[in-house]
Design a protein around this motif. Sequence first.
Motif, PDB file in Angstrom:
ATOM      1  N   THR A 273       0.823  -1.213   0.000  1.00  0.00           N
ATOM      2  CA  THR A 273       0.000   0.000   0.000  1.00  0.00           C
ATOM      3  C   THR A 273       0.858   1.264   0.000  1.00  0.00           C
ATOM      4  O   THR A 273       1.989   1.257   0.507  1.00  0.00           O
ATOM      5  CB  THR A 273      -0.897   0.007   1.258  1.00  0.00           C
ATOM      6  OG1 THR A 273      -1.456   1.309   1.435  1.00  0.00           O
ATOM      7  CG2 THR A 273      -0.118  -0.328   2.524  1.00  0.00           C
ATOM      8  N   ASP A 274       0.282   2.352  -0.495  1.00  0.00           N
ATOM      9  CA  ASP A 274       0.969   3.656  -0.442  1.00  0.00           C
ATOM     10  C   ASP A 274       1.150   4.142   0.998  1.00  0.00           C
ATOM     11  O   ASP A 274       1.961   5.026   1.268  1.00  0.00           O
ATOM     12  CB  ASP A 274       0.214   4.711  -1.276  1.00  0.00           C
ATOM     13  CG  ASP A 274      -1.229   4.946  -0.839  1.00  0.00           C
ATOM     14  OD1 ASP A 274      -1.697   4.279   0.113  1.00  0.00           O
ATOM     15  OD2 ASP A 274      -1.888   5.805  -1.457  1.00  0.00           O
ATOM     16  N   GLU A 275       0.372   3.559   1.934  1.00  0.00           N
ATOM     17  CA  GLU A 275       0.406   4.070   3.305  1.00  0.00           C
ATOM     18  C   GLU A 275       1.757   3.845   3.977  1.00  0.00           C
ATOM     19  O   GLU A 275       2.074   4.469   4.981  1.00  0.00           O
ATOM     20  CB  GLU A 275      -0.715   3.445   4.142  1.00  0.00           C
ATOM     21  CG  GLU A 275      -2.064   3.709   3.499  1.00  0.00           C
ATOM     22  CD  GLU A 275      -3.251   3.605   4.430  1.00  0.00           C
ATOM     23  OE1 GLU A 275      -3.069   3.693   5.648  1.00  0.00           O
ATOM     24  OE2 GLU A 275      -4.360   3.442   3.907  1.00  0.00           O
ATOM     25  N   VAL A 276       2.580   2.940   3.408  1.00  0.00           N
ATOM     26  CA  VAL A 276       3.892   2.690   4.013  1.00  0.00           C
ATOM     27  C   VAL A 276       4.797   3.921   3.922  1.00  0.00           C
ATOM     28  O   VAL A 276       5.712   4.094   4.717  1.00  0.00           O
ATOM     29  CB  VAL A 276       4.624   1.475   3.377  1.00  0.00           C
ATOM     30  CG1 VAL A 276       3.846   0.197   3.604  1.00  0.00           C
ATOM     31  CG2 VAL A 276       4.908   1.692   1.898  1.00  0.00           C
ATOM     32  N   TYR A 277       4.533   4.816   2.959  1.00  0.00           N
ATOM     33  CA  TYR A 277       5.376   6.007   2.792  1.00  0.00           C
ATOM     34  C   TYR A 277       5.010   7.117   3.789  1.00  0.00           C
ATOM     35  O   TYR A 277       5.707   8.121   3.882  1.00  0.00           O
ATOM     36  CB  TYR A 277       5.232   6.573   1.379  1.00  0.00           C
ATOM     37  CG  TYR A 277       5.683   5.647   0.271  1.00  0.00           C
ATOM     38  CD1 TYR A 277       7.019   5.241   0.161  1.00  0.00           C
ATOM     39  CD2 TYR A 277       4.782   5.178  -0.681  1.00  0.00           C
ATOM     40  CE1 TYR A 277       7.435   4.400  -0.862  1.00  0.00           C
ATOM     41  CE2 TYR A 277       5.196   4.339  -1.711  1.00  0.00           C
ATOM     42  CZ  TYR A 277       6.524   3.951  -1.796  1.00  0.00           C
ATOM     43  OH  TYR A 277       6.925   3.115  -2.817  1.00  0.00           O
ATOM     44  N   GLY A 278       3.886   6.949   4.490  1.00  0.00           N
ATOM     45  CA  GLY A 278       3.460   7.987   5.426  1.00  0.00           C
ATOM     46  C   GLY A 278       2.827   9.160   4.714  1.00  0.00           C
ATOM     47  O   GLY A 278       2.456   9.071   3.543  1.00  0.00           O
ATOM     48  N   SER A 279       2.719  10.271   5.435  1.00  0.00           N
ATOM     49  CA  SER A 279       1.946  11.404   4.944  1.00  0.00           C
ATOM     50  C   SER A 279       2.811  12.400   4.159  1.00  0.00           C
ATOM     51  O   SER A 279       3.919  12.708   4.572  1.00  0.00           O
ATOM     52  CB  SER A 279       1.333  12.117   6.154  1.00  0.00           C
ATOM     53  OG  SER A 279       0.414  13.064   5.732  1.00  0.00           O
ATOM     54  N   LEU A 280       2.260  12.885   3.031  1.00  0.00           N
ATOM     55  CA  LEU A 280       2.957  13.921   2.247  1.00  0.00           C
ATOM     56  C   LEU A 280       2.489  15.308   2.665  1.00  0.00           C
ATOM     57  O   LEU A 280       1.334  15.486   3.063  1.00  0.00           O
ATOM     58  CB  LEU A 280       2.632  13.743   0.759  1.00  0.00           C
ATOM     59  CG  LEU A 280       3.148  12.497   0.050  1.00  0.00           C
ATOM     60  CD1 LEU A 280       2.548  12.418  -1.357  1.00  0.00           C
ATOM     61  CD2 LEU A 280       4.668  12.519  -0.022  1.00  0.00           C
ATOM     62  N   LYS A 281       3.376  16.282   2.509  1.00  0.00           N
ATOM     63  CA  LYS A 281       2.960  17.682   2.688  1.00  0.00           C
ATOM     64  C   LYS A 281       2.332  18.147   1.377  1.00  0.00           C
ATOM     65  O   LYS A 281       2.615  17.560   0.316  1.00  0.00           O
ATOM     66  CB  LYS A 281       4.171  18.547   3.006  1.00  0.00           C
ATOM     67  CG  LYS A 281       4.813  18.188   4.328  1.00  0.00           C
ATOM     68  CD  LYS A 281       5.788  19.295   4.768  1.00  0.00           C
ATOM     69  CE  LYS A 281       6.388  18.949   6.104  1.00  0.00           C
ATOM     70  NZ  LYS A 281       7.172  17.691   6.082  1.00  0.00           N
ATOM     71  N   PRO A 282       1.517  19.231   1.416  1.00  0.00           N
ATOM     72  CA  PRO A 282       0.825  19.648   0.182  1.00  0.00           C
ATOM     73  C   PRO A 282       1.769  19.894  -0.981  1.00  0.00           C
ATOM     74  O   PRO A 282       1.415  19.646  -2.131  1.00  0.00           O
ATOM     75  CB  PRO A 282       0.114  20.947   0.590  1.00  0.00           C
ATOM     76  CG  PRO A 282       0.012  20.891   2.068  1.00  0.00           C
ATOM     77  CD  PRO A 282       1.136  20.052   2.573  1.00  0.00           C
TER      78      PRO A 282
END
Length: 351
Positions: A126-135
């Motif tokens: 899943t993409d969730e492994v990369y954590g959160s991006l800033k805008p």
Amino acid sequence: MKLLVAGGCGFIGSHFIEYFLKTYPKAHITNLDCLTYAAHPDMPAHLARLDPNRYCFVPKDISDPMLKSWVKEFKFDAIVNFAAETHVDRSILDPDSFVRTNVMGVQNLLAVAREGGNIRFVHVSTDEVYGSLKPTDAPSVEASALDPNSPYAASKAAADLIALASSRTYKQPVLITRCTNNYGPYQFPEKLLPLLIANALENKSVPVYGDGLQVRDWIYVVDHCRGIDAVLQKGKSGEVYNISACGEAPNITVIKKVLDLLGKPHSLISFVGDRPAHDRRYGLDSTKIRTELGWKPLVSFEEGLKTTVDWYLQNVEWWKKVRGSDYQKYYQANYDQKFVVKNANKSEVNS
Ligand code: TYD
């Protein structure tokens, strides 16, 4: 091809089985699934009807220590692993089951693949492994750091690392796909889109976490399945492939679009307390799979949403069946207490 699909009674796995049997008339699929709450009770029968001669179902858990001897007998050409606990909210409430299935289960299945004759292994992540991006961040690429924030994302990241380490240490043919948020028919109504559609159809309020401006990158589930197939057939062992339709949108925009499609009022939107450590934005760069394997998405967000909404309209019995007493109990016991309804007036975003 003789394929072992793990977790084929879940949302994405079941679409993959249907896609694969239809696309490859000579393929045989064995579906290994332990039927957790997320597998609809009618799913085994639905899949069995697709092609009883080329499909069989085995009710087993990927953590089962007896799997090794069983798999050896069958001489599979490849394994595709979808089996996972996947709902972030549940991972906050019960992280143990996520580590059990998503980490220990994958570790076991990797060992099964090795002992079964070094079987090619596609692990669906899943993409969730990369954590959160800033805008202002660029979308995540395969080489981006893993920085998971939820117990779910952490368990998937752990499994990805174990899979990659197995590929290096044992020369095991392992490939990893990381995809964005999926939507489509048959999704369990705990994820945003099916929950929203089901609640709206019952004229119940739609809970929007926090300010609703979190961004997710949406892909129609069959496009994801085609991406996994491309990796299975043509991907390079030991590599990770991002799969994305570049469909980034804020939650509130998607929610309003769906309510409009259903002809339901925006007044059903109810802002509630935020999910702890809620990732603000996901976005994936999928240049690698597009250029190296020739994959691209075929379904636009508008088209996919319309198909999805129509399916939920035509299959009311299907989703009502899993919104029975167990489901209600879970939400009443856990969910309402964690994400306290705020009833705040958010007219600035709700307008
Ligand atoms: P979800 O479908 O749980 O997927 P994920 O968290 O894995 O991306 O949620 C998608 C987004 O929608 C996420 O930002 C959380 C939010 N959300 C709500 O606002 N309300 C809800 O009831 C749910 C389930 C999710």
